[in-house]
Design a protein around this motif. Structure first.
Motif, short mmCIF file in Angstrom:
data_model
loop_
_atom_site.label_atom_id
_atom_site.label_comp_id
_atom_site.label_asym_id
_atom_site.label_seq_id
_atom_site.Cartn_x
_atom_site.Cartn_y
_atom_site.Cartn_z
N ARG A 207 -4.44 75.58 55.56
CA ARG A 207 -5.65 74.86 55.13
C ARG A 207 -6.14 73.89 56.20
NH1 ARG A 207 -3.53 71.85 51.15
NH2 ARG A 207 -3.29 70.08 52.57
N ASP A 208 -5.24 73.02 56.68
CA ASP A 208 -5.68 71.91 57.53
C ASP A 208 -5.94 72.33 58.97
OD1 ASP A 208 -5.48 70.37 55.30
OD2 ASP A 208 -3.64 69.33 55.88
N PHE A 209 -5.15 73.25 59.48
CA PHE A 209 -5.38 73.67 60.86
C PHE A 209 -6.74 74.36 61.00
CE2 PHE A 209 -0.77 73.92 62.68
CZ PHE A 209 -0.67 72.55 62.54
N ARG A 210 -7.10 75.18 60.04
CA ARG A 210 -8.41 75.83 60.11
C ARG A 210 -9.54 74.81 60.01
NH1 ARG A 210 -8.59 81.19 60.13
NH2 ARG A 210 -6.70 82.35 59.58
N ALA A 211 -9.37 73.82 59.15
CA ALA A 211 -10.40 72.79 59.01
C ALA A 211 -10.55 71.99 60.30
CB ALA A 211 -10.03 71.86 57.85
N ILE A 212 -9.43 71.65 60.93
CA ILE A 212 -9.47 70.90 62.18
C ILE A 212 -10.21 71.69 63.26
CG2 ILE A 212 -7.99 70.17 64.11
CD1 ILE A 212 -5.95 69.26 61.93
N GLN A 341 -0.47 59.74 63.81
CA GLN A 341 -1.37 58.60 63.66
C GLN A 341 -2.81 59.05 63.42
OE1 GLN A 341 -0.92 56.11 67.13
NE2 GLN A 341 1.27 55.78 66.78
N ALA A 342 -3.22 60.09 64.14
CA ALA A 342 -4.58 60.60 63.96
C ALA A 342 -4.76 61.21 62.58
CB ALA A 342 -4.89 61.64 65.05
N ALA A 343 -3.75 61.92 62.09
CA ALA A 343 -3.84 62.52 60.75
C ALA A 343 -3.93 61.43 59.68
CB ALA A 343 -2.63 63.42 60.50
N ARG A 344 -3.19 60.35 59.86
CA ARG A 344 -3.21 59.26 58.87
C ARG A 344 -4.54 58.51 58.87
NH1 ARG A 344 3.03 56.99 59.57
NH2 ARG A 344 3.94 58.36 57.96
N ARG A 345 -5.29 58.60 59.96
CA ARG A 345 -6.60 57.94 60.01
C ARG A 345 -7.71 58.87 59.53
NH1 ARG A 345 -4.80 56.52 65.22
NH2 ARG A 345 -6.39 57.86 66.17
N SER A 346 -7.36 60.08 59.11
CA SER A 346 -8.36 61.09 58.75
C SER A 346 -8.29 61.41 57.27
CB SER A 346 -8.13 62.37 59.56
OG SER A 346 -8.17 62.11 60.95
N ALA A 347 -9.38 61.20 56.57
CA ALA A 347 -9.45 61.54 55.15
C ALA A 347 -9.23 63.04 54.97
CB ALA A 347 -10.81 61.13 54.58
N GLY A 348 -8.47 63.38 53.94
CA GLY A 348 -8.25 64.78 53.64
C GLY A 348 -7.09 65.41 54.36
N LEU A 349 -6.38 64.64 55.20
CA LEU A 349 -5.26 65.20 55.95
C LEU A 349 -3.94 64.51 55.58
CD1 LEU A 349 -6.86 65.69 59.50
CD2 LEU A 349 -6.56 67.39 57.68
N VAL A 350 -3.86 64.03 54.35
CA VAL A 350 -2.65 63.33 53.91
C VAL A 350 -1.45 64.26 53.95
CG1 VAL A 350 -1.54 62.15 51.98
CG2 VAL A 350 -3.96 61.72 52.47
N GLY A 351 -1.63 65.48 53.46
CA GLY A 351 -0.52 66.43 53.45
C GLY A 351 -0.02 66.74 54.85
N LEU A 352 -0.95 66.91 55.78
CA LEU A 352 -0.56 67.16 57.16
C LEU A 352 0.18 65.95 57.74
CD1 LEU A 352 -0.64 68.92 59.72
CD2 LEU A 352 -2.87 67.91 60.24
#
Length: 372
Positions: A207-212, A341-352
């Motif tokens: 899910r998240d890699f494709r979105a990124i 750190q970048a994932a934690r600053r990004s909405a919607g990437l909590v699981g990542l």
């Protein structure tokens, strides 16, 4: 056997005929190119060497720089046989473009494309990472600012700079970014985790890699160095000089700045990263044709940082797998920490972010075992 046997035979014979030339093989990182420092008695002998090489090749001279070397030391570059002619042309072509943007690159004195043989300026041995290790980060901030100014010049060249550079014919793609992320995941699971990914991990990745990757390709596509970091900025006469640019292509506007300020090789603090990005943003506002939204740029910077750092982590692990230059693996935890750190600053990437936190712990344990 001749001490110059690593070179193409005709170049080897030229070197054999110069009794006083000193040859030193330089250590590379993960490149398949070979680099040698050639030291002659004086600059005149260096110039004669270039002239004789051109004649010995029995080819039309592919490229000769307008400048003649003024130093007695030159760098010879040998490219791997497969695709060497194309790679040689790319180095010359992209280097010419970057130089036309007002950005220093090593001068190319000679390129014999069919041999994959180039002779370039010797910039010395000090990279930005070396300067930081020797003199401290505070003494390198001006170099960082200059490197950022160079980056913006390459991205937004003046009107008189021709856009016929080969880099403008190639572009990153979402598929390429995704392939790099999946390659990292495969190597990390096999080498570090030593297990298959769980179903929940695979779901997050799918899910998240494709979105990124999709978000990255929605950014404005500009000239991208592709590997813009502290090991590819040489310091000569107090200013940075850009190297290793042959893979340049069109890419997301924030890819290179993410590579520079979230570079796993350097432990930049959060305040320093913010200061450097602010400097980049101010230059971007002055140069860009578009209406820039700072909030949108912060999100775009985060997705570029995640992809770039995990791609770098995959490179470190591939080197471990090949059992060469394994010292690069010590940067693995910092690459994951930057991505986290970048994932934690990004909405919607909590699981990542949660997954990367666990993987960071695993990377630290792996590094301890690897170094013991």
């Amino acid at each position: 056997m001749s001490k110059h046997s690593a070179f193409p035979p005709r170049i080897e014979h030229v070197l054999d005929a110069i009794p006083g030339v000193s040859l030193t093989k330089l250590r590379g990182d993960v490149s398949t190119r070979q680099f040698f420092r050639l030291q002659f008695a004086d600059s005149q002998e260096a110039q004669e060497f270039l002239h004789t090489c051109s004649e010995a090749a029995e080819l039309a001279q592919d490229f000769a720089g307008l400048d003649k070397p003024q130093e007695r030391s030159l760098i010879a570059m040998l490219l791997p046989e497969n695709g060497s002619a194309r790679a040689s042309r790319l180095i010359v072509d992209v280097g010419r473009y970057i130089q036309s943007c007002g950005v220093p690159v090593p001068k190319t004195y000679l390129a014999i494309h069919q041999m994959g043989f180039l002779v370039i300026e010797d910039l010395g041995d000090t990279r930005l990472i070396d300067l930081i290790e020797q003199a401290g980060l505070r003494n390198a901030m001006d170099i960082y600012r200059a490197a950022i100014e160079y980056l913006v010049r390459m991205q937004f060249p003046s009107a008189e700079v021709p856009r016929d550079c080969t880099a403008y014919s190639y572009s990153f793609s979402a598929d390429r970014f995704l392939w790099e992320l999946n390659r990292f995941t495969e190597l990390f699971s096999r080498i570090v985790l030593k297990r298959k990914l769980s179903q929940s991990e695979q779901s997050i990745i799918d899910r998240d890699f494709r979105a990124i990757c999709s978000e990255m390709m929605s950014q404005e596509l500009l000239f991208t160095h592709r590997d813009y970091h502290s090991r590819n900025l040489m310091i000569k006469n107090g200013r940075p000089c850009v190297i290793d640019f042959q893979d340049a292509r069109l890419g997301p506007i924030l890819y290179d700045i993410a590579s520079l300020i979230f570079d796993p090789y350097v432990a930049l603090g959060r305040d320093d990263q913010q200061e450097l990005f602010d400097h980049y943003f101010s230059l971007l506002v002055a140069r860009s044709r578009n209406d820039l939204r700072r909030l949108g740029l912060n999100r775009a910077l985060c997705v570029c940082t995640i992809q770039r750092c995990l791609k770098a982590a995959g490179t470190y692990l591939s080197v471990v797998g090949l059992r060469r230059n394994s010292e690069l693996v010590r940067y693995l935890p910092r690459a994951l920490a930057n991505a986290l750190q970048a994932a934690r600053r990004s909405a919607g990437l909590v699981g990542l972010g949660n997954m990367l936190a666990h993987w960071l712990d695993a990377a630290n344990e792996f590094l301890k075992a690897h170094q013991s």
